[in-house]
Design a protein around this motif. Structure first.
Motif, PDB file in Angstrom:
ATOM      1  N   GLN A   3      -6.440  -5.476   5.618  1.00  0.00           N
ATOM      2  CA  GLN A   3      -7.547  -5.318   4.525  1.00  0.00           C
ATOM      3  C   GLN A   3      -8.034  -3.518   4.038  1.00  0.00           C
ATOM      4  O   GLN A   3      -8.782  -3.443   3.467  1.00  0.00           O
ATOM      5  N   ALA A   4      -7.864  -2.372   5.295  1.00  0.00           N
ATOM      6  CA  ALA A   4      -8.356  -1.186   4.679  1.00  0.00           C
ATOM      7  C   ALA A   4      -7.605  -0.512   3.619  1.00  0.00           C
ATOM      8  O   ALA A   4      -7.940  -0.574   3.114  1.00  0.00           O
ATOM      9  N   ALA A   5      -5.812  -1.312   4.269  1.00  0.00           N
ATOM     10  CA  ALA A   5      -4.475  -0.988   3.684  1.00  0.00           C
ATOM     11  C   ALA A   5      -4.979  -1.304   1.828  1.00  0.00           C
ATOM     12  O   ALA A   5      -5.024  -0.641   0.995  1.00  0.00           O
ATOM     13  N   ILE A   6      -5.531  -2.536   1.659  1.00  0.00           N
ATOM     14  CA  ILE A   6      -5.568  -3.101   0.995  1.00  0.00           C
ATOM     15  C   ILE A   6      -6.808  -2.830  -0.321  1.00  0.00           C
ATOM     16  O   ILE A   6      -6.759  -2.705  -1.709  1.00  0.00           O
ATOM     17  N   ASN A   7      -7.921  -2.391   0.471  1.00  0.00           N
ATOM     18  CA  ASN A   7      -9.611  -1.710  -0.239  1.00  0.00           C
ATOM     19  C   ASN A   7      -9.951  -0.750   0.800  1.00  0.00           C
ATOM     20  O   ASN A   7     -10.233  -0.677   1.471  1.00  0.00           O
ATOM     21  N   PRO A   8      -9.506   0.029  -0.273  1.00  0.00           N
ATOM     22  CA  PRO A   8      -9.581   2.455   0.554  1.00  0.00           C
ATOM     23  C   PRO A   8     -10.903   1.995   0.684  1.00  0.00           C
ATOM     24  O   PRO A   8     -11.789   1.596  -0.677  1.00  0.00           O
TER      25      PRO A   8
ATOM     26  N   ASP B  38     -18.948  -5.733   3.356  1.00  0.00           N
ATOM     27  CA  ASP B  38     -17.287  -6.893   2.859  1.00  0.00           C
ATOM     28  C   ASP B  38     -16.467  -6.701   3.683  1.00  0.00           C
ATOM     29  O   ASP B  38     -16.718  -7.957   3.533  1.00  0.00           O
ATOM     30  N   LEU B  39     -16.060  -6.006   4.479  1.00  0.00           N
ATOM     31  CA  LEU B  39     -15.756  -6.433   5.663  1.00  0.00           C
ATOM     32  C   LEU B  39     -15.971  -7.764   6.157  1.00  0.00           C
ATOM     33  O   LEU B  39     -15.104  -8.644   6.693  1.00  0.00           O
ATOM     34  N   LYS B  40     -17.291  -7.640   6.307  1.00  0.00           N
ATOM     35  CA  LYS B  40     -17.664  -7.990   7.517  1.00  0.00           C
ATOM     36  C   LYS B  40     -18.430 -10.228   6.768  1.00  0.00           C
ATOM     37  O   LYS B  40     -17.749 -11.385   7.488  1.00  0.00           O
TER      38      LYS B  40
END
Length: 233
Positions: free
Chosen positions: A15-20, A26-28
């Motif tokens: 997710q960190a790679a997809i959404n820098p 938002d992740l939670k």
């Protein structure tokens, strides 16, 4: 940590790679959904590649589906892993709880995705890949530039073997557990002698009889074995 927590760590890194520069909140909010989507894909591929891996995946899937208040539960799931990734310098975690992959983190994730390419499917269990590629992964991730194992390092290999009989004694006379020796040897050669060796190369050293006076037995079913002194040495 990677062996035991692969699912959660991979999902966070992906997710960190997809959404820098993603925010923790938002992740939670979306993490349960993303995690279940990922595990479903793993289950579908495991059913084709290795049906033995399906049951553990289904247990994890059911456990996640049973989360009653996922956003509250996420605080105990995500934040400790973010802190670990931050401690390892895999992510840059800011005061506003946004984070992004560091250069080291990008190289780390590259290694994990490379395993999928090697296997031609998503890796269901990382254990075999960690056993075989962990030292290379550490070397690449942190740009340490260690050297590949060659027969010139056999003397140091033999010293590790001799030391293992002093460090890892068993009830059986003149016998040690292979996995303990292998992990010890990988670490000593890597950190003390700047040499990378993987599990298969360790096995080959015995199978090709380069290490005399020792008997090596490996049981594939248990993914382990033993090394025994062939005579009094």
């Amino acid at each position: 940590m990677l062996k035991e927590d692969y699912w959660f760590l991979y999902a966070i890194l992906e997710q960190a790679a997809i959404n820098p520069n993603i925010f923790y909140k938002d992740l939670k909010k979306d993490f349960k959904k993303r995690l279940l989507e990922q595990i479903k894909q793993f289950i579908d591929e495991a059913q084709t590649d290795n049906t033995k891996k399906v049951l553990p995946l289904k247990i994890i899937e059911r456990r996640i589906n049973d989360w009653k208040k996922p956003e509250v539960y996420m605080e105990h799931v995500i934040m400790p892993r973010l802190n670990w990734l931050y401690d390892m310098n895999f992510i840059d975690l800011k005061s506003d709880l946004s984070f992004q992959l560091t250069e080291i983190g990008n190289r780390f994730l590259f290694n994990l995705t490379l395993w999928n390419d090697i296997a031609l499917h998503r890796i269901v269990s990382p254990t075999a890949y960690i056993d075989n590629y962990f030292m290379k992964m550490i070397d690449f991730t942190f740009n340490l530039q260690k050297q590949k194992y060659t027969i010139e390092a056999d003397d140091e290999f033999l010293k590790c073997l001799e030391n293992s009989f002093l460090l890892f004694k068993t009830l059986a006379p003149n016998r040690i557990t292979f996995s303990l020796f292998a992990n010890y040897t990988k670490q000593i050669l890597f950190w003390s002698h700047s040499v990378m060796i993987d599990l298969e190369a360790i096995k080959r050293a015995f199978e090709l009889k380069r290490i005399p006076n020792y008997i090596f037995k490996y049981q594939e079913h248990y993914k382990d074995g033993y090394i025994q002194k062939n005579k009094s040495i």
